[in-house]
Every structure is written in structure tokens, then in C-alpha cells.
Design a protein around this motif. Sequence first.
Motif, PDB file in Angstrom:
ATOM      1  N   ARG A 225       0.787  -1.151   0.010  1.00 42.27           N
ATOM      2  CA  ARG A 225      -0.036  -0.046  -0.067  1.00 42.27           C
ATOM      3  C   ARG A 225       1.015   1.105   0.094  1.00 42.27           C
ATOM      4  NH1 ARG A 225      -3.060  -3.278  -1.346  1.00 42.27           N
ATOM      5  NH2 ARG A 225      -4.813  -4.158  -0.344  1.00 42.27           N
ATOM      6  N   ALA A 230       1.393   1.798  -5.947  1.00 38.44           N
ATOM      7  CA  ALA A 230       0.232   2.074  -5.297  1.00 38.44           C
ATOM      8  C   ALA A 230      -0.169   3.446  -5.411  1.00 38.44           C
ATOM      9  CB  ALA A 230       0.273   1.675  -3.936  1.00 38.44           C
ATOM     10  N   THR A 263      -5.581   1.702   2.170  1.00 41.13           N
ATOM     11  CA  THR A 263      -4.722   2.626   1.657  1.00 41.13           C
ATOM     12  C   THR A 263      -4.756   4.112   2.368  1.00 41.13           C
ATOM     13  OG1 THR A 263      -5.161   1.760  -0.793  1.00 41.13           O
ATOM     14  CG2 THR A 263      -3.992   3.862  -0.402  1.00 41.13           C
ATOM     15  N   GLY A 267      -1.030   3.639   3.447  1.00 42.63           N
ATOM     16  CA  GLY A 267      -0.416   3.998   2.077  1.00 42.63           C
ATOM     17  C   GLY A 267       0.563   5.402   2.533  1.00 42.63           C
TER      18      GLY A 267
END
Length: 385
Positions: A225, A230, A263, A267
Motif C-alpha cells: 500500500r 500504489a 490505503t 499508504g
Amino acid sequence: MCQNPSSVPDPNPSPSASPGPSRNPDRNPSPGAEERCRGDLKKQALVEDLARRLSSGDAAVRVQAARDVRRFARASVKSRSAFAVASIVHPLIAMLPSPDHDAREAALLALLNLAVRNEGNKDKIVKSGALPHLVELLRSGKNGLRDLATAAVLTLSASAPNKPTIATSGAVPLLVQILTAGSIQGRVDAVTALYNLSSCEDTSNFILPSEAVKPLLTLLKDCKRYSKFAEKATGLLEILSRTEEGRNLISEFDGGILMLVETIEEGSLLSAEYAAGVLLSFCSSCREKCRELILKEGPIPGLMLLTAEGTKKARERAHNLLELLRDDSKKKRVASKDLEILVYDIATRVDGPVKAAVTAKRIMEDMVRRDKELTFTKLHPRRCQ
């Protein structure tokens, strides 16, 4: 032509001049200057030789010349500039539609190496007419040629002047096809190329087909992530979420909403910004339908965290999304004490237990301030225009 100036006699000799080297570099060039001069002459002769062989009637000679261009271009940035001349670039482009696999492969690799980390060469290759041949290779290339063409489009798309030309060339839908059916490297390069093209100054030049949703979510599911990949995949999903068809395809994908929530939590700052943008598009377009869909995946802790440590745009999106996710009914509204506990927990994750109280207070004050601003806007809409 380089000539050794020391061999030219001085027309006005001075008998009183003291011996020793002259301060005039034109009269006594340094050994380094002479060496550079000889190097330039040698490189010029090499360029002329390569140009001659690339224009040869012998296919094997042309292929070997293209391989030599690739080898020399890999040496340095200076070499890439020296060999990116019309007498070399044009014959290489002329080899791209060749029926001979080796010729196309050698030409692609040579052009790729000329373009890498050289913006001027990227522009020159596109202006010289390479793009239609690359698009054709994206469409019908086999045995690795399509992957090389994808890598070439990716490299050329990194240059801002090339983006509108590539975006309107027919390459975009072919790159989307590669997302589904290409090799692993081909799919990675296709995502990056599409992401590059998405930053066209004129966004009307870039139209991303909704068919990209499923392969992008599939790729996002299989990657870290917090990775750069990503970021690019989520950025493209944000673009797709601006249409009803795109939102429907994202919501229908098994685990699609959950991946976006993850995410936001795991992320990078940019990935979280994009993911929050996707969810905000959902809630802004159809709050009643999408609210429960998003809430069941548990986005609140990640969004709260984003309001504290996200980018400026991410913080704004997180605030707006939290407002849309709030339940206006008293029965389901989160009690203020529960909210304080949640904020304190998030503040601890952000700044540690020592500074958690101060951070939690700041977050709560910010939420109260924004709540007052939104209430004022609703009550006095004309004053806020």
C-alpha cells in the motif's frame, strides 16, 4: 576541425618576453583541452559511421549499427546527446515497422537508451515521427516487442511537451488493454505511462476508459500500500471515480472499498490523498447509497489520522468525508466521550503518548472549528459566496 594553435607562429614575437607557458589558452592549450578536442573528433567520426551503417542496404549491418547506438548511448548523458542526431534517429525510427523482429527490437532498444534521462531526446524522438509506429507495436507487437514499446511510451510520456501528443495518439486504450493481458513488467510500465499522461495540462486530452478499473484494483490488491506503484494506481482510480460508471465498477469489485480504506491507513501520504478522493467522490455523488458501504469497512480511524498528518489536500478531503459520513440521527451519533477516546488513540499513534494530549486537543478544536464553519455556511449561504 580542431587544430593545435601552438603550431601557428607568433606574428609579433617579443624578445623581452620571459620564458615559460603563455597565459593565452589559444596559444598553449592545456593537455585536457587537446584531449577533449581529439575526443570530439573521434565521436563525430563515430556518429558519421553509425549514420552510414544505419542507412545501409544490408539488414544485418543496420541491426548491428542500432545495437552499437544502444551500447554507446548507455555510456553517459553526454553520449546520449551526441548520438541523438537526425542522421541516427530517423533511420532508427524507419526500422520500427520492419517485418524483421531483430531490426525492430534493436531500434526500440536504441531509441529507449537515447531517451532515458534526456528530455531533449524524448521530444526529438516524438517530433521525428516515432509515436505512430510505437502505437502500432502496442496494438500488434509480439515476443516482447509490445513490452519494449510500452517501456518506450512510458519513457517518452515523462516529458511534459509529449503528453498531449501521446494522450491523443490512440495509445491510452491500448495501455489499458496491457493492464489486463500484458506481462508483469508491461502492466507496471502501462500504469506508470497512464499516470504520467494523467497530468496533461489540458485534462480533456486524457480520457481513461472505465475498463481500467478492474485491472487497477487487481494490481493494487497485490502490491504494498505504501509503494510508488500504489500511488500511481490509486491516482488513476481517483480519476475513474469521477464518473458514475467508474464508481459502480469500484464498488462492485470484491474488496474494492476495503482496499481504499486500507490505503488511507497504510499508504503513503499521496496514496492516502488519492484514496480519500475516491471515497469522497462516492459520498458526494450519492451519500445515502455509499455512506453505509464505506462505513462498514471502518474508515473513521484512518480518516481521523489523515486529518492530523496528511497533505493539505488530504486533510481537506478527510474532513469533508468525515462530515458526509456522520449520522445526523441522535440514536446513532457517536457519543462525544467515545470520539475523544478515538481522537486520543489516533494522537498517540501520530505523536506518541507524551504529546498525545496536546495533539488530541488540537484535532478536537479543529473539528469544532470546521463544524461551526459548516453550520454558518448552511445558515448564511449568501455571505459565504
